[in-house]
Scaffold this active site. Sequence first.
Site, PDB file in Angstrom:
ATOM      1  N   VAL A 104      16.390  45.032  26.041  1.00 57.24           N
ATOM      2  CA  VAL A 104      15.837  46.341  26.367  1.00 57.24           C
ATOM      3  C   VAL A 104      14.512  46.474  25.625  1.00 57.24           C
ATOM      4  O   VAL A 104      14.306  45.859  24.573  1.00 57.24           O
ATOM      5  CB  VAL A 104      16.811  47.488  25.987  1.00 57.24           C
ATOM      6  N   CYS A 105      13.609  47.222  26.225  1.00 57.60           N
ATOM      7  CA  CYS A 105      12.309  47.508  25.618  1.00 57.60           C
ATOM      8  C   CYS A 105      11.567  46.192  25.338  1.00 57.60           C
ATOM      9  O   CYS A 105      11.643  45.249  26.120  1.00 57.60           O
ATOM     10  CB  CYS A 105      12.522  48.353  24.369  1.00 57.60           C
ATOM     11  N   SER A 106      10.877  46.095  24.213  1.00 53.81           N
ATOM     12  CA  SER A 106      10.094  44.891  23.913  1.00 53.81           C
ATOM     13  C   SER A 106      10.954  43.706  23.510  1.00 53.81           C
ATOM     14  O   SER A 106      10.425  42.626  23.226  1.00 53.81           O
ATOM     15  CB  SER A 106       9.068  45.185  22.816  1.00 53.81           C
ATOM     16  N   GLY A 154      13.921  48.743  30.674  1.00 49.99           N
ATOM     17  CA  GLY A 154      12.657  49.311  30.228  1.00 49.99           C
ATOM     18  C   GLY A 154      12.764  49.827  28.798  1.00 49.99           C
ATOM     19  O   GLY A 154      13.535  49.314  27.991  1.00 49.99           O
TER      20      GLY A 154
END
Length: 220
Positions: A104-106, A154
């Site tokens: 998730v995310c970076s 995301g």
Amino acid sequence: MKPDQSRLEIGMLLYPGLTLLDLIGPQTVFSWFANIHLVWKTTDLIASDTGIGIGPTATFETCPRDLDILFVPGGFGQQAIMNDREVLDFLADRAARAKYVPSVCSGSLLLSAAGLLKGYKATSHWAARDGLTAFGAEPIDARVVVDRNRITGGGVTAGIDFGLVVLAKLRGDDAAKLTQLAMEYDPEPPFNAGNPKDAGPAIVDQAMKFMAAEMERLAG
């Protein structure tokens, strides 16, 4: 969970400066159905990017070799370990046998740095998503992207969404639905500003400056 189903084995990477909700969102989704291993180099307390401490329950050596899920969160501290061979080797080793390799995310940038998203469609936090191209991944503007056994979410709150997607694949739609209900995950945000298109240029600019300052603070 059906009586004949064993508990899932899940490894969740920890590192200094990770975003807590990146971890806790999917961890909460999986918790009823899994043995969850919070993994880092040592079992010393780790500070998230908001200062809350997290205690690893396993090291790279003691984490089970065969996992149903190998998960990587994002966070401002991710940049500091992008070239950490010990971290990247651990991810590559466990991913080779894991049923699903989500982030998730970076966290998707860390998977990419370990060579695990080359040739895959993937997403990330909107501010980091384009960086996936440098590693041979195809960035997609979506809340959750599924490409074979790579499932990427995301930014931050998308961890709950991807967690439910993965849970449905491994334990069925009903397991995911009852988990969503138990969490009362029925979001009605007070503002329509959850993505750059809706937030508008002025808020996006402020957010970019804020995130850059936070990254510099944590690095220093």
